[in-house]
Every structure is written in C-alpha cells, then in structure tokens.
Scaffold this motif. Structure first.
Motif, PDB file in Angstrom:
ATOM      1  N   GLY A  92       0.819  -1.212   0.000  1.00 11.40           N
ATOM      2  CA  GLY A  92       0.000   0.000   0.000  1.00 11.40           C
ATOM      3  C   GLY A  92       0.844   1.249   0.000  1.00 11.40           C
ATOM      4  N   HIS A  93       0.149   2.379   0.036  1.00 12.55           N
ATOM      5  CA  HIS A  93       0.833   3.661  -0.017  1.00 12.55           C
ATOM      6  C   HIS A  93       1.562   3.938   1.308  1.00 12.55           C
ATOM      7  N   VAL A  94       2.609   4.724   1.217  1.00 12.63           N
ATOM      8  CA  VAL A  94       3.381   5.052   2.410  1.00 12.63           C
ATOM      9  C   VAL A  94       2.494   5.788   3.431  1.00 12.63           C
ATOM     10  N   ASP A  95       2.712   5.484   4.694  1.00 16.51           N
ATOM     11  CA  ASP A  95       1.980   6.114   5.794  1.00 16.51           C
ATOM     12  C   ASP A  95       0.518   5.686   5.922  1.00 16.51           C
ATOM     13  N   HIS A  96       0.112   4.695   5.170  1.00 18.64           N
ATOM     14  CA  HIS A  96      -1.274   4.254   5.307  1.00 18.64           C
ATOM     15  C   HIS A  96      -1.446   3.239   6.441  1.00 18.64           C
ATOM     16  N   GLY A  97      -0.315   2.843   7.043  1.00 19.97           N
ATOM     17  CA  GLY A  97      -0.412   2.055   8.272  1.00 19.97           C
ATOM     18  C   GLY A  97       0.027   0.608   8.171  1.00 19.97           C
ATOM     19  N   LYS A  98       0.827   0.277   7.163  1.00 21.28           N
ATOM     20  CA  LYS A  98       1.244  -1.111   6.995  1.00 21.28           C
ATOM     21  C   LYS A  98       2.069  -1.601   8.171  1.00 21.28           C
ATOM     22  N   THR A  99       3.066  -0.811   8.551  1.00 23.44           N
ATOM     23  CA  THR A  99       3.952  -1.232   9.638  1.00 23.44           C
ATOM     24  C   THR A  99       3.176  -1.343  10.943  1.00 23.44           C
ATOM     25  N   THR A 100       2.334  -0.355  11.191  1.00 22.65           N
ATOM     26  CA  THR A 100       1.553  -0.373  12.425  1.00 22.65           C
ATOM     27  C   THR A 100       0.669  -1.623  12.475  1.00 22.65           C
ATOM     28  N   LEU A 101       0.037  -1.917  11.371  1.00 25.93           N
ATOM     29  CA  LEU A 101      -0.847  -3.091  11.319  1.00 25.93           C
ATOM     30  C   LEU A 101      -0.062  -4.373  11.581  1.00 25.93           C
ATOM     31  N   ILE A 148      -9.177  -1.278   4.887  1.00 21.85           N
ATOM     32  CA  ILE A 148      -9.377   0.167   4.971  1.00 21.85           C
ATOM     33  C   ILE A 148      -9.023   0.569   6.401  1.00 21.85           C
ATOM     34  N   ASN A 149      -7.914   1.261   6.520  1.00 20.94           N
ATOM     35  CA  ASN A 149      -7.331   1.516   7.842  1.00 20.94           C
ATOM     36  C   ASN A 149      -7.653   2.936   8.327  1.00 20.94           C
ATOM     37  N   LYS A 150      -7.386   3.163   9.587  1.00 22.73           N
ATOM     38  CA  LYS A 150      -7.537   4.479  10.220  1.00 22.73           C
ATOM     39  C   LYS A 150      -9.009   4.920  10.298  1.00 22.73           C
ATOM     40  N   ILE A 151      -9.907   3.953  10.490  1.00 23.15           N
ATOM     41  CA  ILE A 151     -11.322   4.351  10.555  1.00 23.15           C
ATOM     42  C   ILE A 151     -11.646   5.075  11.859  1.00 23.15           C
ATOM     43  N   ASP A 152     -10.667   5.104  12.779  1.00 23.69           N
ATOM     44  CA  ASP A 152     -10.877   5.864  14.031  1.00 23.69           C
ATOM     45  C   ASP A 152     -10.835   7.372  13.788  1.00 23.69           C
ATOM     46  N   LEU A 153     -10.253   7.779  12.690  1.00 23.51           N
ATOM     47  CA  LEU A 153     -10.107   9.214  12.449  1.00 23.51           C
ATOM     48  C   LEU A 153     -11.456   9.834  12.060  1.00 23.51           C
ATOM     49  N   PRO A 154     -11.715  11.033  12.604  1.00 24.68           N
ATOM     50  CA  PRO A 154     -13.020  11.652  12.327  1.00 24.68           C
ATOM     51  C   PRO A 154     -13.247  11.929  10.832  1.00 24.68           C
ATOM     52  N   ILE A 181     -10.730  -1.267   9.367  1.00 21.68           N
ATOM     53  CA  ILE A 181      -9.974  -1.500  10.605  1.00 21.68           C
ATOM     54  C   ILE A 181      -9.346  -0.201  11.127  1.00 21.68           C
ATOM     55  N   SER A 182      -8.908  -0.282  12.350  1.00 22.33           N
ATOM     56  CA  SER A 182      -7.992   0.728  12.848  1.00 22.33           C
ATOM     57  C   SER A 182      -6.835  -0.002  13.496  1.00 22.33           C
ATOM     58  N   ALA A 183      -5.679   0.122  12.879  1.00 27.27           N
ATOM     59  CA  ALA A 183      -4.507  -0.553  13.433  1.00 27.27           C
ATOM     60  C   ALA A 183      -4.169   0.068  14.779  1.00 27.27           C
ATOM     61  N   LYS A 184      -4.331   1.360  14.869  1.00 30.61           N
ATOM     62  CA  LYS A 184      -3.947   2.079  16.076  1.00 30.61           C
ATOM     63  C   LYS A 184      -4.851   1.712  17.251  1.00 30.61           C
ATOM     64  N   LYS A 185      -6.153   1.681  17.005  1.00 26.90           N
ATOM     65  CA  LYS A 185      -7.114   1.383  18.076  1.00 26.90           C
ATOM     66  C   LYS A 185      -7.426  -0.109  18.154  1.00 26.90           C
TER      67      LYS A 185
HETATM   68  P1  GDP Z   1       3.368   2.640   6.588  1.00 28.75           P
HETATM   69  O1  GDP Z   1       4.240   3.654   5.953  1.00 28.75           O
HETATM   70  O2  GDP Z   1       2.255   2.217   5.673  1.00 28.75           O
HETATM   71  O3  GDP Z   1       4.094   1.461   7.167  1.00 28.75           O
HETATM   72  O4  GDP Z   1       2.595   3.385   7.769  1.00 28.75           O
HETATM   73  P2  GDP Z   1       2.887   3.373   9.338  1.00 28.75           P
HETATM   74  O5  GDP Z   1       2.451   2.103   9.946  1.00 28.75           O
HETATM   75  O6  GDP Z   1       4.266   3.825   9.568  1.00 28.75           O
HETATM   76  O7  GDP Z   1       1.847   4.481   9.801  1.00 28.75           O
HETATM   77  C1  GDP Z   1       1.920   5.818   9.405  1.00 28.75           C
HETATM   78  C2  GDP Z   1       1.283   6.693  10.429  1.00 28.75           C
HETATM   79  O8  GDP Z   1      -0.115   6.401  10.538  1.00 28.75           O
HETATM   80  C3  GDP Z   1       1.864   6.498  11.829  1.00 28.75           C
HETATM   81  O9  GDP Z   1       1.953   7.758  12.424  1.00 28.75           O
HETATM   82  C4  GDP Z   1       0.833   5.643  12.518  1.00 28.75           C
HETATM   83  O10 GDP Z   1       0.793   5.850  13.902  1.00 28.75           O
HETATM   84  C5  GDP Z   1      -0.445   6.106  11.878  1.00 28.75           C
HETATM   85  N1  GDP Z   1      -1.478   5.069  11.893  1.00 28.75           N
HETATM   86  C6  GDP Z   1      -1.356   3.779  11.497  1.00 28.75           C
HETATM   87  N2  GDP Z   1      -2.517   3.136  11.647  1.00 28.75           N
HETATM   88  C7  GDP Z   1      -3.404   4.021  12.160  1.00 28.75           C
HETATM   89  C8  GDP Z   1      -4.795   3.963  12.523  1.00 28.75           C
HETATM   90  O11 GDP Z   1      -5.465   2.932  12.441  1.00 28.75           O
HETATM   91  N3  GDP Z   1      -5.353   5.104  12.983  1.00 28.75           N
HETATM   92  C9  GDP Z   1      -4.653   6.268  13.102  1.00 28.75           C
HETATM   93  N4  GDP Z   1      -5.285   7.320  13.550  1.00 28.75           N
HETATM   94  N5  GDP Z   1      -3.365   6.369  12.768  1.00 28.75           N
HETATM   95  C10 GDP Z   1      -2.736   5.260  12.303  1.00 28.75           C
END
Ligand code: GDP
Length: 488
Positions: free
Chosen positions: A2-11, A101-107, A137-141
C-alpha cells in the motif's frame, strides 16, 4: 502492500503483538522480514516486506511466495499512486486481494468513498455485489483485527490455498545477508514439505547443507514446516532473494541437477535468461501467427495524454490481438514499473516521460523493453506493425571514435587515402563514418580499408595514426573530421 503512511507497519506490529502467546511477548524482537501468528489454532505467515517492489522482484525471478495480498488504504487519505501500483501488481500476480481500509478511528475517515473509488479499479466490495473483500480497521485502536485475520483465513479457504506438507522440501528465499558470526544467512519461506537441520540443498546455483534453523524470534529449531518463515545457515555464499531452495539427497544428486539442461528453468533463474517480450519479438511471433496478448504498462505526463494513449491503444483492431494495459499512471517510468514488467512479461510504454535514473539501470539489467514516445500515432504505428509482423528492427547507432585527417594521399588504382590521427575511441574496418568539414556533415559513408604503414589492419586505437580509405568517396581534404560508429 500500500501507499506510504497508510499504516502497513503499524498493522503488522499490532497483529504480531496481539497474536503471539502471552508468555512470549516480552522476549520478542523480530529479526527477519516475515513472521507467523496463531489465530484460532491456525497459522498465518505475514511477509513483512511492505513495498510491492519486494513482492514483485521476487516474482520477477519466477518465484511465488505470497498467497494473498493485503492492500492497506488509509480511510482519511484514499487511493494513492502506490495503492494503484500495489493493486495492479497483485492483480497481475493473480493472487486474491483483501483491502484493509485503515484508520477508521479518524473523524475525517470515509471508508465508503474508498469503496466507491475502488470500483474504478474493478474491485467491487462484497456489500455492493462484487467479490472484493474490504475490511474496515484501525490498526492504532486495534479495531476489527480479529475480523481481519478471520477474513484472511476465509479467503485462504475459499481459494483452496494449500501446500503439500509431505513432498520434498522446497523454500523460497525472501531475504539474505552475510552475518559476521554465522556466515551467509537466508530467510526462507517453506513452500512444500519440510526442511531439517542436516538436509542437503541446492539454492540458486550452489549446494549447501542446513547447519541451523531459527524462527523469527531467534529460537533454534530442528525443522521448519510448510509456510513457516525461518532463517537458515549453511549456504556456501549469500543466496539471492527470489532463489528457490530444494532439498536434495546428497551432493551427487545436486551435481546431477546442476548439469541437467532444464535446471535453469527449474530454478527459474529468470532475471539473467528470461525471455523478455519486446515489440520486435512480438513482430516475429506475429509472422508465425502465434500472438495472443501484449501486456503494457503505460506511463504518461498528464491525465489527458494517459487517456488519449489508452483510448488509441484500445482502438487498435487487429485480428488475434489483445492489448492488456496492466498498469497505468502519470509520472516517470519507475523501478516498480520495470519490476512489474519483468514479472509479467509486459513492455513499458512512456508517453512524454522517460525512465528515472534507477529505472534506467534496472530495465537494462532485467531485459525489459521500454519504449518512449512523444507522438501518439508513432506509438500506435509501432504496436500495430508489431502485431502485423512488420515492425522493422530498431537500429541503434553506437559511437566508436573520432579522427582528424592530417594528410591526403592519392594512390594510383586505389584512390584517396586519408592519413588520419585517431583522437578518441577507435575505428574498425567496415565502420560507418560521418565526414565533417567546418562543422558541417558533408558525407555519410563507410570505412573501406585501414592501413598502418604498409599493412592492412582491422582496427586502430586512439593515439595512433593510420590511413583511412572510404567506400566510394574521394573528396577528403586535410582537417576533415571523421566520426566512426556502427549500427546495431
Ligand atoms: P506505513 O508507511 O504504511 O508502514 O505506515 P505506518 O504504519 O508507519 O503508519 C503511518 C502513520 O499512521 C503512523 O503515524 C501511525 O501511527 C499512523 N497510523 C497507522 N494506523 C493508524 C490507525 O489505524 N489510525 C490512526 N489514527 N493512525 C494510524
């Protein structure tokens, strides 16, 4: 992917944290680019090479490691260029796709918009009657992670993704490195059977014996089983990512294997010997009536030209032809395009764009055909001609060297010989030549003979003097410049 910063590593991190046995958590430091989690008594191996470049470069070498692709899209951001790349890479690989579909916790997240946009890539979510699995999903929550894992198992079951645990051990190397203490180390995913300490193996073009096996947490194992990601030592040299590893009985069998003609094919050492498709080859095939399909990766300088070129390509109506644009995007031709082309036997077409520096090196190495155009009809012409088997081979001029005429001799019966000094490069008998006088091109011809003293020679290098006679051209004068080149 996926695209950078979309949450792959966090997930990947949260799945790992939440899915390993409680007692182990503290001690875990992942050392390798893949790990396994347990979910409801079943195991899922995640390959933690989040870029689709890694995915495709292994595929470009002929190996298939991934059974399912998970594409992560941030709900507050949407489908981005790298998302599109990832989708097309996964599609071309023919692996089932799950959209997370990640980050669904965001408003400001808007999953419905993403689902809608996905339809533009022929991915229609199940809710809307399609067959693409989208999971919010929300990887963060840590929202919906169980459902996510559930979906992976479901897709595995639906697609009957299986391996044979009892056949001969085979693995694919996904990473490798040279360790100071351990020597060459390879991260291997077992694709069939099992691999045990002491087993003899061939990997790439070398033979070795498994000295040690460790799992992703560094724990020593006696054997690795189907789909397990492990680190193996015992390689004679650092293996390449994408190499296959086969268990063999002993060194004798390995040697026999190496000497077999089909070994190359079997090991799929494709990058070096891959039969890449080019328009010229296509033209040859067309003559023999063998054409089926031409896969194209299309890059252009703007939305407008991308559309225009795509339309024109789709308008080519020739019998037997099918053009399949497997990826299209705006921007320079990048390495991911080249890898995708290499993995899928596609050609890359640039309209108003050229390869990036890295891609320029890569496409030559991978034997990928890259064609760049500024005029649509020329592009369409080339492809149509290729399909009709009429494409003329592309001729490249290769510069060889330069000389200065210092004296002109007239020999009876022979004609004019230019006593010349080779300023740079070299000249060979038969080279093509441009004669330049006062900065103007006055003749294009061919080198008939070269002489050093009384001898006829084949080649003269820079820094030497020689006599040059041109074919059918007698008009050379002192101070003319001769530029030599050949055509390939
Ligand atoms: P990657 O580049 O796809 O590996 O993305 P990262 O996992 O590094 O995440 C990029 C940013 O998005 C980080 O600041 C994470 O904390 C944030 N992030 C990842 N998942 C979520 C989520 O489910 N919700 C929110 N609000 N932020 C998230």
């Amino acid at each position: 992917m996926g695209h950078v910063d979309h949450g792959k590593t966090t997930l990947l991190d949260v799945i790992r944290e939440t899915s390993v046995a409680v007692g182990e958590v503290g001690g875990i430091t992942q050392r390798i680019g893949a790990y396994q989690v347990n979910y409801k008594g079943r195991k899922i191996t995640f390959i933690d090479t989040p870029g689709h470049e890694a995915f495709t470069s292994i595929r470009a070498r002929g190996a298939r490691v991934t059974d399912i692709a998970v594409i992560v899209v941030a709900a507050d951001d949407g489908i981005m260029p790298q998302t599109v790349e990832a989708i097309n890479h996964a599609k071309d690989a023919g692996v089932p796709i799950i959209i997370a579909i990640n980050k669904i916790d965001l408003p400001n997240s808007n999953p419905d918009k993403i689902k809608k946009d996905l339809t533009g890539y022929n991915l229609v979510t199940e809710e809307w009657g399609g067959d693409t699995i989208c999971i919010e999903i929300s990887a963060k929550k840590k929202t919906n992670l169980d459902e996510f894992l559930e979906m992976i198992l479901l897709v595995a079951d639906l697609n009957e993704i299986r391996g044979n645990p009892n056949s001969e051990g085979t693995g694919i190397i996904i990473e490798s490195r040279l360790d100071k203490g351990l020597g060459p180390v390879g991260t291997v995913i077992i694709k069939r059977g099992k691999i045990k300490v002491g087993d003899s193996f061939v990997a790439g073009d070398s033979f070795g014996r498994v000295r040690s096996i460790r799992d992703e947490n560094g724990k020593k194992l006696e054997e690795a089983v189907l789909s397990q990601p492990v680190e193996i030592t015992g390689f004679p040299s650092v293996p390449k990512a994408g190499d296959k590893l086969f268990i063999v009985k002993n060194e004798k069998v390995a040697k026999e294997l190496f000497s077999r003609k089909d070994y190359e094919r079997k090991m799929m050492k494709v990058a070096d010997s891959r039969k890449s498709l080019t328009l010229e080859k296509l033209s040859e095939l067309a003559k023999e009536n063998e054409i089926k399909k031409l896969k194209i990766i299309l890059k252009a300088d703007s939305d407008g030209s991308l559309d225009a070129v795509e339309k024109s390509l789709n308008n080519i109506r020739e019998e037997k032809i099918k053009i399949d644009i497997i990826h299209k995007a705006i921007g320079a031709i990048n390495d991911s395009d080249i890898l995708l082309a290499a993995a899928s036997d596609a050609i890359v077409v640039g309209f108003g764009v050229v390869p990036t520096q890295k891609a320029d090196v890569l496409y030559k190495k991978e034997n990928v055909e890259v064609r760049t155009y500024d005029i649509i009809y020329k592009l369409i012409d080339d492809i149509t001609l290729a399909f009709k088997g009429l494409l003329e081979p592309e001729v490249k001029r290769i510069y060889k060297g330069k000389a200065e005429v210092r004296e002109v001799f007239k020999l009876p019966k022979v004609g004019i010989i230019a006593g010349s000094y080779i300023l740079e490069g070299e000249v060979e008998r038969g080279n093509l030549v441009n004669v330049i006088r006062d900065g103007k091109l006055i003749h294009e011809g061919k080198v008939a003979t070269l002489h050093r003293f009384k001898e006829d020679v084949k080649k003269v290098l820079s820094g030497y003097e020689c006599g040059v006679r041109l074919e059918g051209f007698q008009d050379l004068v002192k101070e003319d410049t001769l530029e030599f080149y050949e055509e390939k």
